[in-house]
Design an enzyme around this catalytic site. Structure first.
Site, mmCIF file in Angstrom:
data_model
loop_
_atom_site.group_PDB
_atom_site.id
_atom_site.type_symbol
_atom_site.label_atom_id
_atom_site.label_comp_id
_atom_site.label_asym_id
_atom_site.label_seq_id
_atom_site.Cartn_x
_atom_site.Cartn_y
_atom_site.Cartn_z
ATOM 1 N N CYS A 117 -9.660 26.285 29.860
ATOM 2 C CA CYS A 117 -10.354 27.578 28.600
ATOM 3 C C CYS A 117 -11.863 27.156 29.370
ATOM 4 C CB CYS A 117 -10.813 26.390 27.638
ATOM 5 S SG CYS A 117 -11.284 27.253 26.049
ATOM 6 N N CYS A 118 -12.647 26.096 30.381
ATOM 7 C CA CYS A 118 -13.954 26.659 30.348
ATOM 8 C C CYS A 118 -13.827 27.735 31.826
ATOM 9 C CB CYS A 118 -14.091 24.958 31.786
ATOM 10 S SG CYS A 118 -14.712 23.911 30.227
ATOM 11 N N CYS A 201 -20.492 23.685 24.628
ATOM 12 C CA CYS A 201 -19.680 24.315 22.810
ATOM 13 C C CYS A 201 -19.335 23.446 22.058
ATOM 14 C CB CYS A 201 -18.245 24.668 23.575
ATOM 15 S SG CYS A 201 -17.842 26.083 24.810
ATOM 16 N N CYS A 204 -16.379 20.570 21.321
ATOM 17 C CA CYS A 204 -16.148 19.528 22.996
ATOM 18 C C CYS A 204 -17.923 18.728 23.600
ATOM 19 C CB CYS A 204 -15.713 21.172 24.022
ATOM 20 S SG CYS A 204 -14.695 21.432 24.039
ATOM 21 N N CYS A 229 -17.055 21.563 34.110
ATOM 22 C CA CYS A 229 -16.651 22.977 33.187
ATOM 23 C C CYS A 229 -16.177 23.730 34.810
ATOM 24 C CB CYS A 229 -17.094 23.680 32.202
ATOM 25 S SG CYS A 229 -18.784 24.449 33.063
#
Length: 237
Positions: A117-118, A201, A204, A229
């Site tokens: 995702c990162c 985010c 997170c 990340c």
């Protein structure tokens, strides 16, 4: 361009943050930009840049899942400073493919999924933001994390094509960052007033207790790992 030996010969490690920043801007302008994550360190550098050069280049990576306070700060700095500010988003097709296959909150399932995702939301847009630049500036500090203990104030970024990476606050403390913000009336992310120490985010990031490490609020469900990340990857030896 400049190589590692040339950087070492300049003895930039003994220069203060403003001197390092001035050197970088004089050397690489207009092909130099600040990667601004809207954290305390970044707004300090942004303020410094505004005193060195007209319309400093700044880019923000909008992952699509930032806090409202972060968006509010973007508007605030637009109003206060005369910037060449660019916002970079992830590729919607990559986001759609990832979410449809792994779910909206895939990052809670495993470190592998979180890093995926990162990678899509942060690392890939960073590559586009760095296109055409000879150098980029970050707010990295050595005390932030064990993965950052060896960063130099100026180094060659081998991960991103060998461009120069400038970390003017590398040797600053957390207290120095906030002293500068208060003394110069620099806009800052209001999440810090709510106990946050490291802001990413919304899903997170959480506030931390006074005794917790600042990075404890990042991906807090992970029991181990480097808490990075991928934007500032470096091998830890």
């Amino acid at each position: 361009m400049i190589n590692k030996d040339e950087i070492e010969s300049l003895n930039l490690e003994k220069k203060d943050a403003l001197e390092v920043l001035k050197w970088g801007i004089e050397k690489f302008h207009p092909k130099i930009a600040l990667a601004c994550s809207l954290q305390a360190e970044d707004v300090v550098i942004l303020d410094m840049m505004s005193k060195i050069v007209n319309k400093p280049k700044v880019f923000v990576i909008d992952t699509g899942r930032l806090h409202q306070e972060t968006y509010d700060l973007i508007d605030e700095i637009r109003q206060k400073y005369d910037l060449d500010l660019r916002i970079y988003f992830p590729d919607y097709r990559e986001i759609e493919e990832m979410v449809n296959k792994y779910g909206t909150n895939l990052f809670y399932k495993s470190i592998e999924y979180r890093k995926m995702c990162c990678g899509i939301r942060k690392v890939n847009p960073l590559k586009r933001a760095l296109e055409g630049l000879d150098a980029w500036i970050t707010g990295l500090r050595r005390e932030q994390n064990f993965t950052r203990e060896r960063i130099r104030k100026v180094e060659i970024d081998e991960v991103n094509g060998g461009i120069v990476k400038i970390n003017p606050l590398a040797d600053w403390s957390w207290e120095q960052v906030w002293e500068y913000i208060r003394r110069n009336n620099v806009p800052y992310n209001r999440l810090y007033d709510k106990g946050y120490k490291s802001i990413g985010c919304l899903p997170c990031t959480r506030p931390v207790k006074p005794w917790e490490h600042p990075r404890a609020g990042r991906w807090w469900w992970e029991q181990s790992g480097d808490k990075e990340c991928g934007l500032h990857y470096r091998e830890v030896k």
